[in-house]
Design a protein around this motif. Structure first.
Motif, mmCIF file in Angstrom:
data_model
loop_
_atom_site.group_PDB
_atom_site.id
_atom_site.type_symbol
_atom_site.label_atom_id
_atom_site.label_comp_id
_atom_site.label_asym_id
_atom_site.label_seq_id
_atom_site.Cartn_x
_atom_site.Cartn_y
_atom_site.Cartn_z
ATOM 1 N N GLY A 126 -29.743 36.984 103.025
ATOM 2 C CA GLY A 126 -28.432 37.700 103.565
ATOM 3 C C GLY A 126 -28.331 38.341 104.887
ATOM 4 O O GLY A 126 -27.198 38.118 105.546
ATOM 5 N N ILE A 127 -29.593 39.124 105.321
ATOM 6 C CA ILE A 127 -29.639 39.536 106.525
ATOM 7 C C ILE A 127 -29.534 38.561 107.623
ATOM 8 O O ILE A 127 -28.721 38.850 108.641
ATOM 9 C CB ILE A 127 -30.583 40.556 106.494
ATOM 10 N N VAL A 128 -30.385 37.342 107.432
ATOM 11 C CA VAL A 128 -30.339 36.461 108.258
ATOM 12 C C VAL A 128 -28.837 35.845 108.621
ATOM 13 O O VAL A 128 -28.376 35.562 109.807
ATOM 14 C CB VAL A 128 -31.361 35.436 108.096
ATOM 15 N N VAL A 129 -28.405 35.695 107.664
ATOM 16 C CA VAL A 129 -26.846 34.923 107.553
ATOM 17 C C VAL A 129 -25.890 36.112 108.220
ATOM 18 O O VAL A 129 -25.142 35.776 109.171
ATOM 19 C CB VAL A 129 -26.503 34.938 106.246
ATOM 20 N N LEU A 130 -26.216 37.417 108.133
ATOM 21 C CA LEU A 130 -25.335 38.347 108.735
ATOM 22 C C LEU A 130 -25.813 38.371 110.258
ATOM 23 O O LEU A 130 -24.832 38.307 111.102
ATOM 24 C CB LEU A 130 -25.464 39.613 108.144
ATOM 25 N N ALA A 131 -26.864 38.147 110.479
ATOM 26 C CA ALA A 131 -27.515 37.983 111.976
ATOM 27 C C ALA A 131 -27.298 36.862 112.620
ATOM 28 O O ALA A 131 -26.861 36.915 113.913
ATOM 29 C CB ALA A 131 -28.920 38.206 111.962
ATOM 30 N N VAL A 132 -26.447 35.860 111.937
ATOM 31 C CA VAL A 132 -26.218 34.806 112.624
ATOM 32 C C VAL A 132 -24.483 34.607 112.810
ATOM 33 O O VAL A 132 -24.021 34.531 113.919
ATOM 34 C CB VAL A 132 -26.317 33.578 111.756
ATOM 35 N N LEU A 133 -23.837 35.594 111.810
ATOM 36 C CA LEU A 133 -22.275 35.320 111.922
ATOM 37 C C LEU A 133 -21.951 36.613 112.669
ATOM 38 O O LEU A 133 -20.954 36.403 113.488
ATOM 39 C CB LEU A 133 -21.702 35.510 110.435
ATOM 40 N N LEU A 134 -22.808 37.903 112.743
ATOM 41 C CA LEU A 134 -22.119 39.119 113.465
ATOM 42 C C LEU A 134 -21.982 38.619 115.131
ATOM 43 O O LEU A 134 -20.824 39.030 115.581
ATOM 44 C CB LEU A 134 -22.988 40.195 113.246
ATOM 45 N N PRO A 135 -22.906 38.064 115.499
ATOM 46 C CA PRO A 135 -22.895 37.658 117.047
ATOM 47 C C PRO A 135 -21.488 36.733 117.254
ATOM 48 O O PRO A 135 -20.783 37.009 118.242
ATOM 49 C CB PRO A 135 -24.001 37.025 117.330
ATOM 50 N N GLN A 136 -21.464 35.875 116.270
ATOM 51 C CA GLN A 136 -20.180 35.078 116.409
ATOM 52 C C GLN A 136 -18.831 35.769 116.682
ATOM 53 O O GLN A 136 -17.935 35.321 117.371
ATOM 54 C CB GLN A 136 -20.045 33.660 115.583
ATOM 55 N N LEU A 137 -18.844 36.675 115.655
ATOM 56 C CA LEU A 137 -17.594 37.426 115.547
ATOM 57 C C LEU A 137 -17.463 38.506 116.783
ATOM 58 O O LEU A 137 -16.512 38.490 117.143
ATOM 59 C CB LEU A 137 -17.610 38.456 114.378
ATOM 60 N N VAL A 138 -18.425 38.952 117.346
ATOM 61 C CA VAL A 138 -18.656 39.920 118.534
ATOM 62 C C VAL A 138 -17.942 38.918 119.760
ATOM 63 O O VAL A 138 -17.243 39.296 120.243
ATOM 64 C CB VAL A 138 -19.790 40.541 118.709
ATOM 65 N N HIS A 139 -18.759 37.633 119.848
ATOM 66 C CA HIS A 139 -18.344 36.751 120.984
ATOM 67 C C HIS A 139 -16.653 36.364 120.852
ATOM 68 O O HIS A 139 -16.327 36.378 121.830
ATOM 69 C CB HIS A 139 -19.219 35.609 121.031
ATOM 70 N N LEU A 140 -16.195 36.209 119.565
ATOM 71 C CA LEU A 140 -14.869 35.907 119.520
ATOM 72 C C LEU A 140 -13.844 37.093 119.930
ATOM 73 O O LEU A 140 -12.763 37.043 120.521
ATOM 74 C CB LEU A 140 -14.504 35.496 118.149
ATOM 75 N N ALA A 141 -14.401 38.372 119.546
ATOM 76 C CA ALA A 141 -13.629 39.465 119.885
ATOM 77 C C ALA A 141 -13.759 39.942 121.054
ATOM 78 O O ALA A 141 -12.636 40.281 121.954
ATOM 79 C CB ALA A 141 -14.142 40.688 118.764
ATOM 80 N N ALA A 142 -14.980 39.871 121.924
ATOM 81 C CA ALA A 142 -15.280 40.717 123.036
ATOM 82 C C ALA A 142 -15.769 39.392 124.056
ATOM 83 O O ALA A 142 -16.022 40.035 125.447
ATOM 84 C CB ALA A 142 -16.462 41.622 122.858
ATOM 85 N N GLY A 143 -15.677 38.042 123.813
ATOM 86 C CA GLY A 143 -16.077 37.171 124.949
ATOM 87 C C GLY A 143 -17.703 37.174 125.092
ATOM 88 O O GLY A 143 -18.532 37.850 124.331
ATOM 89 N N ALA A 144 -18.112 36.434 125.504
ATOM 90 C CA ALA A 144 -19.460 36.168 126.127
ATOM 91 C C ALA A 144 -20.350 37.372 126.363
ATOM 92 O O ALA A 144 -21.408 37.463 126.025
ATOM 93 C CB ALA A 144 -19.705 34.759 127.025
ATOM 94 N N SER A 145 -19.753 38.242 127.149
ATOM 95 C CA SER A 145 -20.550 39.448 127.670
ATOM 96 C C SER A 145 -20.456 40.413 126.495
ATOM 97 O O SER A 145 -21.237 41.300 126.605
ATOM 98 C CB SER A 145 -19.645 40.185 128.792
ATOM 99 N N GLY A 146 -19.803 40.309 125.604
ATOM 100 C CA GLY A 146 -19.984 41.060 124.296
ATOM 101 C C GLY A 146 -21.226 41.230 123.746
ATOM 102 O O GLY A 146 -21.623 42.076 123.185
#
Length: 191
Positions: free
Chosen positions: A26-46
Motif C-alpha cells: 500500500g505504501i509503495v502504491v502511494l509512493a507511485v501515485l502521489l508523485p503523479q498527482l503532484v506532477h498533474l497539479a504542480a507540473g514537472a517542477s512540483g
C-alpha cells in the motif's frame, strides 16, 4: 510500530509477514501515485519542490521498521520508474534512479530505527523524520560528489535540488510525524 502491535497480539510469523507485506504494498502504491498527482497539479517542477515520494517512504519506515522500510525505500522509485516508463515518461529519470533508491533507502532505514520508540512515545516521530531527512539528503549529496565524474549529476546540481526541495522537506517534517502519531493512536486503541 506495526511489529510491536503484532507481537503484543501474539500474531504468528505468517500473519506478521502478511500484514507487513500488505502495508508495504500500500505504501509503495502511494509512493507511485502521489508523485503523479503532484506532477498533474504542480507540473514537472512540483516533484523537485514537494518531493512527494519521500512522504510515503518516511511513513513506511516509521510504521514498518528499518527492514521492511528499506524494501519500501528501494522498491518505490524502481516500481515508479517501471510503471511510468510504460507510459513513455519515466519518473524518476533513469540517471536519477540509483541516487533516489539510495537516498530513499537511507530515509527508510533511519526513520525505521525509531519505529519501536515511536510506539512507546509518538513524539519520537519528529526526530525520526528529521534525522532521516538530513541523513538521506546528505547521503545523496555525498554520492553525487563521489560519482560526479561519471554521472550527469554534479554535487552542485544536487545542492540546488536540495535547496529547491526545502519547503517540501519542512512540510513533510510536520505532516509525517502527525500521520504516524495518528496511526499510533489507532493501533493503540485496537488492543
Amino acid at each position: 510500530m506495526i511489529e510491536s502491535v503484532l507481537t503484543r497480539n501474539h500474531a504468528s510469523l505468517r500473519v506478521k509477514i502478511t500484514v507487513k507485506a500488505l502495508v508495504s504494498a500500500g505504501i509503495v502504491v502511494l509512493a507511485v501515485l502521489l508523485p503523479q498527482l503532484v506532477h498533474l497539479a504542480a507540473g514537472a517542477s512540483g516533484g523537485v519542490a514537494w518531493l512527494p515520494m519521500y512522504l510515503p517512504v518516511l511513513l513506511g519506515g516509521c510504521l514498518l521498521g528499518w527492514q521492511w522500510g528499506l524494501g519500501v525505500g528501494i522498491l518505490s522509485p524502481v516500481i515508479s520508474f517501471a510503471v511510468t516508463a510504460l507510459a513513455g515518461n519515466p519518473m524518476p529519470a533513469a540517471s536519477r534512479l540509483p541516487y533516489m533508491m539510495a537516498e530513499l533507502a537511507v530515509f527508510a532505514v533511519v526513520s525505521g530505527l525509531f519505529s519501536a520508540k515511536i510506539m512507546q512515545n509518538g513524539w519520537m516521530a519528529f526526530p525520526a523524520v528529521l534525522l532521516a531527512q538530513v541523513a538521506g539528503r546528505l547521503f545523496f549529496l555525498l554520492l553525487a560528489a563521489v560519482f560526479q565524474g561519471v554521472s550527469s549529476l554534479s554535487a552542485a546540481a544536487v545542492w540546488s535540488q536540495i535547496c529547491t526541495g526545502l519547503l517540501g522537506m519542512v512540510l513533510q517534517a510536520v505532516v509525517v510525524p502527525f500521520l504516524v502519531m495518528g496511526v499510533r493512536l489507532l493501533l493503540r486503541e485496537r488492543k
